[in-house]
Write a protein that holds these residues in place. Structure first.
Motif, PDB file in Angstrom:
ATOM      1  N   UNK A 283       0.781  -1.044   0.092  1.00  0.00           N
ATOM      2  CA  UNK A 283       0.029  -0.034   0.031  1.00  0.00           C
ATOM      3  C   UNK A 283       0.805   1.284  -0.112  1.00  0.00           C
ATOM      4  N   UNK A 284       0.573   2.190  -0.770  1.00  0.00           N
ATOM      5  CA  UNK A 284       1.053   3.415  -1.011  1.00  0.00           C
ATOM      6  C   UNK A 284       0.426   4.523  -0.057  1.00  0.00           C
ATOM      7  N   UNK A 285      -0.835   4.562  -0.536  1.00  0.00           N
ATOM      8  CA  UNK A 285      -1.796   5.462   0.330  1.00  0.00           C
ATOM      9  C   UNK A 285      -3.222   5.049   0.165  1.00  0.00           C
ATOM     10  N   UNK A 286      -3.980   5.345   1.437  1.00  0.00           N
ATOM     11  CA  UNK A 286      -5.126   5.162   1.297  1.00  0.00           C
ATOM     12  C   UNK A 286      -5.868   6.508   1.658  1.00  0.00           C
ATOM     13  N   UNK A 287      -7.364   6.728   1.015  1.00  0.00           N
ATOM     14  CA  UNK A 287      -7.904   8.057   1.222  1.00  0.00           C
ATOM     15  C   UNK A 287      -9.420   7.597   1.449  1.00  0.00           C
ATOM     16  N   UNK A 288     -10.058   8.050   2.554  1.00  0.00           N
ATOM     17  CA  UNK A 288     -11.596   7.773   2.923  1.00  0.00           C
ATOM     18  C   UNK A 288     -11.891   9.017   2.812  1.00  0.00           C
ATOM     19  N   UNK A 289     -12.573   9.285   1.882  1.00  0.00           N
ATOM     20  CA  UNK A 289     -13.274  10.962   1.896  1.00  0.00           C
ATOM     21  C   UNK A 289     -14.598  10.867   1.209  1.00  0.00           C
ATOM     22  N   UNK A 290     -15.764  10.902   1.587  1.00  0.00           N
ATOM     23  CA  UNK A 290     -15.832  11.220   3.190  1.00  0.00           C
ATOM     24  C   UNK A 290     -16.137  10.021   4.041  1.00  0.00           C
TER      25      UNK A 290
ATOM     26  N   UNK B  13     -20.344   5.432  11.641  1.00  0.00           N
ATOM     27  CA  UNK B  13     -19.501   6.047  10.788  1.00  0.00           C
ATOM     28  C   UNK B  13     -19.393   5.073   9.622  1.00  0.00           C
ATOM     29  N   UNK B  14     -19.610   5.781   8.447  1.00  0.00           N
ATOM     30  CA  UNK B  14     -19.563   5.135   7.134  1.00  0.00           C
ATOM     31  C   UNK B  14     -18.553   5.627   6.109  1.00  0.00           C
ATOM     32  N   UNK B  15     -17.775   4.606   5.870  1.00  0.00           N
ATOM     33  CA  UNK B  15     -16.832   5.407   4.558  1.00  0.00           C
ATOM     34  C   UNK B  15     -17.611   5.251   3.380  1.00  0.00           C
ATOM     35  N   UNK B  16     -17.891   6.263   2.858  1.00  0.00           N
ATOM     36  CA  UNK B  16     -18.828   6.499   1.521  1.00  0.00           C
ATOM     37  C   UNK B  16     -17.925   6.234   0.305  1.00  0.00           C
ATOM     38  N   UNK B  17     -16.647   6.859   0.377  1.00  0.00           N
ATOM     39  CA  UNK B  17     -15.717   6.588  -1.007  1.00  0.00           C
ATOM     40  C   UNK B  17     -14.320   6.395  -0.216  1.00  0.00           C
ATOM     41  N   UNK B  18     -13.754   5.554  -1.081  1.00  0.00           N
ATOM     42  CA  UNK B  18     -12.354   5.181  -0.374  1.00  0.00           C
ATOM     43  C   UNK B  18     -11.430   4.983  -1.974  1.00  0.00           C
ATOM     44  N   UNK B  19     -10.204   5.498  -1.740  1.00  0.00           N
ATOM     45  CA  UNK B  19      -9.156   5.050  -2.752  1.00  0.00           C
ATOM     46  C   UNK B  19      -8.060   4.539  -1.838  1.00  0.00           C
ATOM     47  N   UNK B  20      -7.695   3.394  -2.689  1.00  0.00           N
ATOM     48  CA  UNK B  20      -6.446   2.860  -2.001  1.00  0.00           C
ATOM     49  C   UNK B  20      -5.486   2.663  -3.415  1.00  0.00           C
ATOM     50  N   UNK B  21      -4.182   2.971  -3.258  1.00  0.00           N
ATOM     51  CA  UNK B  21      -3.205   3.218  -3.999  1.00  0.00           C
ATOM     52  C   UNK B  21      -2.044   2.180  -3.731  1.00  0.00           C
ATOM     53  N   UNK B  22      -1.819   1.178  -4.560  1.00  0.00           N
ATOM     54  CA  UNK B  22      -0.827   0.184  -4.465  1.00  0.00           C
ATOM     55  C   UNK B  22       0.341   0.849  -4.523  1.00  0.00           C
ATOM     56  N   UNK B  23       1.572   0.172  -3.856  1.00  0.00           N
ATOM     57  CA  UNK B  23       2.964   0.722  -3.960  1.00  0.00           C
ATOM     58  C   UNK B  23       3.426   0.202  -5.099  1.00  0.00           C
ATOM     59  N   UNK B  24       4.320   1.088  -5.981  1.00  0.00           N
ATOM     60  CA  UNK B  24       4.948   0.490  -7.118  1.00  0.00           C
ATOM     61  C   UNK B  24       6.306  -0.133  -6.796  1.00  0.00           C
TER      62      UNK B  24
END
Length: 133
Positions: free
Chosen positions: A105-112, A120-131
């Motif tokens: 994993x390189x980064x994760x963003x839950x927004x909102x 509490x509900x993760x409505x949108x998430x982006x998970x970027x894999x490490x290169x």
């Protein structure tokens, strides 16, 4: 609509506040957890605090109290308060995911992260894999 597939999701109602919960990998410090005003207020308020992972639940709670959004989370002007234990549990799960997948994993963003009075509900998430070059 000109497509064969649709994604239909349940609308989350009753949210008190929206948070951004992000994790990035810093070469010098490892994984950094950022808590911020989320949704449409992220750029507008620029209200954020960062902690190193793993961050204890107490540290995360203290970080939330430093946000301008904290007043909204706790029921500003008599409004409903967010479920802070559920919010902390969501942050715990995000941290646990990152630590369990630290090599890929390189980064994760839950927004909102929609913080409501009962959940509490993760409505949108982006998970970027490490290169791995």
């Amino acid at each position: 609509m000109p497509t064969d597939r649709f994604l239909v999701e349940k609308m989350i109602t009753g949210g008190v506040a929206e948070l951004l919960v992000g994790v990035t990998q810093d070469p010098a410090h490892g994984f950094v957890l950022t808590l911020a005003a989320g949704g449409t207020l992220t750029e507008l308020l620029q209200d954020s605090v960062s902690l190193l992972i793993p961050a204890s639940r107490d540290s995360v709670l203290q970080a939330l109290t430093r946000l301008k959004m904290h007043q909204v989370l706790t029921g500003y002007r008599g409004a409903d308060a967010a479920d802070i234990p559920a919010t902390l549990a969501a942050v715990d799960v995000i941290q646990a995911y990152v630590l369990a997948n630290a090599t890929c994993v390189e980064d994760v963003e839950v927004n909102p992260l929609i913080c409501a009075p009962t959940r509490a509900v993760a409505a949108d998430a982006l998970i970027r894999e490490a290169s791995h070059d």
